[in-house]
Design a protein around this motif. Sequence first.
Motif, PDB file in Angstrom:
ATOM      1  N   SER A   1       5.657  36.773   7.834  1.00 34.50           N
ATOM      2  CA  SER A   1       6.352  35.808   8.691  1.00 34.50           C
ATOM      3  C   SER A   1       7.436  36.441   9.544  1.00 34.50           C
TER       4      SER A   1
ATOM      5  N   SER B   1       9.234  26.645   9.875  1.00 33.34           N
ATOM      6  CA  SER B   1       8.891  27.428  11.070  1.00 33.34           C
ATOM      7  C   SER B   1       8.179  26.550  12.093  1.00 33.34           C
TER       8      SER B   1
ATOM      9  N   PRO C   1       9.629  30.980   5.497  1.00 34.32           N
ATOM     10  CA  PRO C   1       9.755  29.574   5.901  1.00 34.32           C
ATOM     11  C   PRO C   1       9.288  28.619   4.797  1.00 34.32           C
TER      12      PRO C   1
END
Length: 257
Positions: free
Chosen positions: A49, A8, A54
């Motif tokens: 998230s 990410s 991620p």
Amino acid sequence: MTVRPQKSGKAFSFSKENEKKAKEFISHYPKSKQASAVIALFELAQRQSGGWLPEEAIVYVAQYLDMPLIRATEVATFYTMFNLKPVGEHFIQVCTTTPCWLRGTDAIMTTCQKELGIGAGQTTKDKKFTVVEVECLGACVNAPVVQINDDFYEDLDAKSFEELLLALKAGKPIKPGSALARQCSAPVGFSPQANTVKVAVKKAEATKKPDSPKAAAPKAQTTPRPKAKLAPKASTGATKLNGKSAPRTGQKKNKDV
Ligand code: FES
């Protein structure tokens, strides 16, 4: 094909609330077996998230549980419920297993293409929608079934699914459950409430006492049974004579008697 988890680009750590939940999950397992909570912690991390897991979150959870990163990565890449790349705000999982497919999954996928311009495994440019094909969602009786985020939408066809998509596109709320207003998994058109009333009425009728003795239904006539003539008892081979048993046929007389 295994998909490598995407980064990410941001550091990951549990929020205060999720930290509390993570500790609660870990407490369900014996000491030194905390790695057993890995799936539950991935689930928390994925929600935090924005619907995907991620690489930073996988590394964080592995360290949090003091387990080798490779083992945590194996779990994350094995289970299809973990998304290893970003997904849209509306994550649409279309069940394409046999019962759903027989009941019209193809029409659902065609509608995705028509309304959203995307097919399986794709995300719209505005990041609003992602569509994936999944295996049985466990609600086959109401096939075809689509899961959007956490809710199931059942008994769909091209028209009802199109209405759902149009509502989502317009930012309107949509109602989970059967498009045919089916009650849970009951046959279409069956109303448990109406059925309960019918059963109660039938019971009441069955136990209803007549208002007056006159109104009582006459008793069924019973014809007296003719007395059965007693057939002579079958000879047992011994009859009592003066309190003594006569000898059986063929039995030798005791001369002394
Ligand atoms: S086959 Fe689609 S829910 Fe089971």
